[in-house]
Design an enzyme around this catalytic site. Structure first.
Site, PDB file in Angstrom:
ATOM      1  N   CYS A 329       0.821  -1.215   0.000  1.00 39.06           N
ATOM      2  CA  CYS A 329       0.000   0.000   0.000  1.00 39.06           C
ATOM      3  C   CYS A 329       0.854   1.263   0.000  1.00 39.06           C
ATOM      4  O   CYS A 329       0.422   2.302  -0.496  1.00 39.06           O
ATOM      5  CB  CYS A 329      -0.959  -0.001   1.192  1.00 39.06           C
ATOM      6  SG  CYS A 329      -0.155  -0.266   2.789  1.00 39.06           S
ATOM      7  N   HIS A 819      -1.129   0.566   7.591  1.00 40.84           N
ATOM      8  CA  HIS A 819      -1.713   0.684   6.252  1.00 40.84           C
ATOM      9  C   HIS A 819      -1.608   2.126   5.780  1.00 40.84           C
ATOM     10  O   HIS A 819      -1.652   3.073   6.582  1.00 40.84           O
ATOM     11  CB  HIS A 819      -3.183   0.245   6.305  1.00 40.84           C
ATOM     12  CG  HIS A 819      -3.860   0.232   4.972  1.00 40.84           C
ATOM     13  ND1 HIS A 819      -3.382  -0.467   3.886  1.00 40.84           N
ATOM     14  CD2 HIS A 819      -4.996   0.857   4.536  1.00 40.84           C
ATOM     15  CE1 HIS A 819      -4.180  -0.298   2.854  1.00 40.84           C
ATOM     16  NE2 HIS A 819      -5.168   0.507   3.211  1.00 40.84           N
TER      17      HIS A 819
END
Length: 859
Positions: A329, A819
């Site tokens: 990510c 994340h």
């Protein structure tokens, strides 16, 4: 049409069976992300192509035989049925690895595959059944090739296994009896610098004497300066721990004697010797994890992902999601933002056809091709389509918004190749990846436009000796502003104190809903405050003393990147992330941070190198340059040669600077590292003797030296007659002077200087000393804003005005976990890019970002 058997016989010599070591690209087209129509795999090179590119490859390579692979995804019900019909249940993983015994399973069983041979250009098809009716020699060769290709691991699968295979480290033979010096040294939890070169990253602490030194230099010139390795070679102290990796579970320990990462069973004891208590870290970390688990749904995870609202999915050009390839990510977010920058769009997407036409025979290994492929995939809109309905796989009632998107496996493998961090499937720091990718763009743009120029700017550092009040000015190139977070400037101190009291009364599971609110102006003020240097060597007083350093912009970039320094270590060595809300503005004015240069009446520090540099009692071999060769290296007297850091000199030379300038830069900055030497180069690149050989203080020019070049008035007049100013002509002539063996330095050609002005240097505005001395821009690039500045003009007021166009946010306690998502402003509408999910943002969390991207505004 010829009989297919005869055609196969004619191309039989081009059909190969994969051998061990062959790269079989059967998961991704080398030139696009197309999946419709299947993949055509060259049966000779084993490169895969989509339907739109296979004819092009055939025409260029002459190859005609391709294995056509079409995949149909299995449904979840089918997988469940297989599991219930005698297939053994999946075992619980026992190893941090995939695709190997004890590791995680790979998703290869999720597709049914149909294969056939296709002969171009007529696309004649041959199935396995058809082969049974063909001559044995054809049947055997083609069948073996088909079977070998399908049995071979694809490149993406092989890389995935390599990236995830948790390395099994062995106990170091030095760990049990490691001797540690009783030198009283205690290592602080932050503020680390290499004891030799002041590098602040990739630092290793030697477990014998506590020395903090930088690690090895990577293949691309990044990393460290090898000082930890040199320390081992000098002392024999074998073990070092990487600072920043210490957790209750252990740390990265390297044994220089064993030349490998190792285990140290006595690591807590060895760290405690230098004031690092891992037991305290474990207790504090456990408490922190409990608090995070309780607050995850009311904290930054929910706010940043906007998961509390129903988001409207978006599709179309520039609205394409990227699949997460395993903690990728960070890469997804950075690349989404970069391809909103016009420079990257122009370089890689506008010229996509030309790039593909000029791609090498193996485009999977070509940086430009793979970046162009990614950029086109993001901007074209061809892959911005709703993902197939997963049916019962999706138990949530919330609209998914997932897309087909793109899976840039080749790109990730290429940009991470050879890098110790980005070649893995572990989570990484988005800021570090951004700088890594910019470095790769720089190295691959030496003969053309360099889009990373959009982020480049010059920083002026002004250092004032407090004893003599004399100043020193240096300039360096940078790409990111690192903005400190002054926690003592929080505007809701009372709320924070009250929340802390409630938490202590309620125990570890009391919700934390109050976040420190830090004014953005306070962060900018902290950036501009003078930094106190307590160990500064002053050339004015010839001793170490105290100095102050202020940092300002010597030039402004087209796109400005700001990093909020949220990640730090507590006094107990526990890594932590500052839970802060910063009122980051939509518009930004940097006029207060403009560099001023030398002030009227201000005296400069004399440029005298520290005494320890010259060691007449040590014989030092002469350094080869433009004036020597391997047979005759007597052009520099060994007794007068300064002891220079060869690694730093080489690093500067690789950037294109003359050898003698690099040697002088290292000498006059006292062997203090590449950053200091680069600052010296930036400040002296316009000097008439910039490329002249280094002459030691008190010595006359030795053999092989060349007197300072005097600019020919005839050459000056010729260039000025073409419409350039005298100052520009002078700088161009000096810039094109390069010392050459057995050739006088004054043999400067006017045409070279004119070529420098037109094609081979920075924009003309950057030649003006009133703008900046040197921008460091490569050949042939002129930014949009600089094109508007004519020679001799000051930078206009609007050159330091910016507007916010994107930001990348991080969720989690460390950049190595959690994340990343990004928000980008598209046509005045904020859009959230969360891997494959692309939606209209309802409430962009601009106050919780990690990296902010601003665009310079023209009035």
């Amino acid at each position: 049409m010829a009989d297919v058997g005869e055609v196969l016989m004619s191309v039989l010599s081009t059909i190969r069976v994969p051998k061990p070591g062959d790269r079989v690209h059967k998961d991704e087209c080398a030139l696009s992300f197309a999946s419709e129509g299947g993949l055509y795999l060259c049966m000779n090179s084993f490169l895969g192509f989509g339907s739109q590119y296979v004819d092009r490859h055939s025409a260029r390579s002459g190859q005609r035989a391709y294995l056509h692979i079409t995949r149909t995804r299995k449904s979840k019900k089918e997988d469940d049925a297989n599991s219930a019909s005698g297939h053994p249940p999946k075992k619980k993983p026992t190893r941090l690895a995939i695709g190997i015994e004890g590791g995680f399973d790979v998703e290869q069983e999720q597709y049914d595959e149909d294969i056939k041979v296709v002969i171009l250009p007529d696309r004649q098809e041959v199935t396995s059944e058809d082969l049974n009716n063909m001559p044995d020699v054809v049947k055997e060769r083609v069948s073996l090739s088909m079977a070998g290709i399908m049995a071979a691991d694809s490149v993406s699968h092989t890389l995935q296994v390599q990236q995830w295979d948790g390395e099994v480290r062995q106990e170091s033979r030095h760990a049990a009896e490691l001797k540690q010096l009783d030198n009283g040294l205690k290592i602080p939890p932050s503020g680390w610098r290499c004891d030799v070169c002041d590098l602040q990253e990739n630092l290793w602490m030697n477990l014998t004497d506590g020395k903090v030194l930088c690690g090895r230099r990577y293949f691309d010139g990044t990393g460290g300066n090898n000082h930890a390795l040199l320390h081992f070679q000098e002392t024999g102290y074998p073990l070092a721990v990487k600072l920043g990796t210490i957790t209750p579970d252990g740390a990265d320990v390297f044994s220089y004697d064993e030349d490998d990462m190792v285990l140290d069973s006595k690591l807590p004891e060895h760290l405690s010797h230098f004031g690092i208590d891992m037991m305290t870290m474990e207790k504090r970390t456990t408490q922190l994890q409990k608090r995070i688990a309780v607050n995850q749904h009311v904290g930054e995870w929910e706010v940043i992902q906007e998961s509390g609202t129903t988001l409207r999915p978006l599709y179309g050009p520039g609205l394409t999601g990227i699949k997460n390839l395993g903690n990728s990510c960070y890469l997804n977010s950075v690349m989404q933002v970069l391809f909103t920058v016009p420079d990257f769009q122009t370089k890689y997407v506008s010229n996509i056809d030309k790039i593909i036409d000029e791609a090498p025979s193996d485009p999977t290994q070509d940086f430009k091709t793979q970046v162009a492929k990614l950029g086109y995939g993001l901007l074209s809109g061809e892959y911005s389509k709703p993902a197939p309905d997963p049916g019962e796989e999706n138990e949530s009632s919330e609209p998914r918004g997932d897309q087909v998107g793109i899976a840039p496996r080749m790109f990730k493998a290429l940009v991470g190749r050879g890098h110790p961090e980005f070649s893995t499937n572990r989570q990484q720091d988005a800021q570090e990846f951004l700088l890594h990718f910019i470095n790769m763009v720089e190295r691959n743009s030496r003969s053309g436009p360099n889009p990373s120029e959009a982020f480049r700017f010059l920083v002026e550092e002004r250092i004032v000796c407090q004893q003599s009040q004399k100043a020193k000015y240096t300039q360096r190139v940078d790409y990111i502003i690192q903005l400190p977070v002054p926690m003592d400037q929080a505007v809701n101190t009372e709320e924070l104190q009250e929340a802390e009291c409630q938490r202590e009364e309620g125990g570890d599971f009391s919700p934390l809903t109050v976040r420190a609110q830090i004014p953005f102006t306070a962060c900018m003020a902290a950036l501009s405050e003078p930094e106190v240097l307590t160990d500064f060597w002053s050339s004015a007083v010839q001793a170490k003393t105290t100095a102050t350093k202020t940092t300002r912009f010597a030039s402004f970039p087209d796109h400005l990147v700001i990093q909020i320094k949220k990640f730090t270590f507590g006094l107990d060595w526990v890594p932590k992330k500052l839970d802060v809300s910063i009122d980051v503005p939509d518009t930004l004015d940097l006029s207060a941070l403009r560099a001023t240069g030398q002030q009227p009446g201000e005296e400069l520090l004399p440029e005298v190198a520290p005494p320890p540099l010259v060691t007449p009692d040590v014989e030092v071999k002469g350094i080869l340059g433009f004036h020597g060769n391997e047979e005759d290296d007597s052009l520099y007297s060994p007794l007068l040669s300064p002891v220079l850091d060869d690694a730093t000199v080489s690093q500067l030379c690789e950037m294109g600077f003359p050898m003698e300038a690099c040697r002088k830069a290292v000498y006059y900055t006292g062997n203090t590292g590449s950053d200091s030497a680069m600052n010296w180069i930036m400040s002296h690149i316009d000097d008439p003797d910039f490329s002249a050989p280094l002459v030691m203080p008190g010595c006359s020019s030795g053999p092989g030296t060349t007197p300072t070049e005097s600019i020919s008035e005839e050459h000056l007049a010729t260039i000025v007659s073409m419409g350039f100013s005298r100052d520009q002509a002078t700088k161009a002539l000096r810039a094109t002077v390069r010392p050459r063996p057995q050739r006088p330095q004054n043999s400067v050609q006017t045409s070279s200087a004119v070529g420098f002005l037109f094609h081979k240097t920075s924009p003309l505005s950057c030649l003006s000393p009133r703008v900046t001395s040197w921008t460091g821009r490569p050949l042939g690039h002129t930014s949009e804003m600089e094109r508007a500045v004519s020679d001799g003009e000051e930078i206009t007021k609007n050159m330091n005005q910016y507007e916010l166009i994107a930001f990348i946010s991080h969720m989690g306690t460390s950049t190595m976990c959690g994340h990343y998502v990004c928000h980008i402003k598209k046509d005045q509408q904020w859009v959230i890019f969360n891997d494959q999910k692309v939606c209209a943002s309802e409430k962009p969390p601009k106050d919780l970002g990690y990296l902010y991207f601003y665009r310079r505004v023209a009035q």
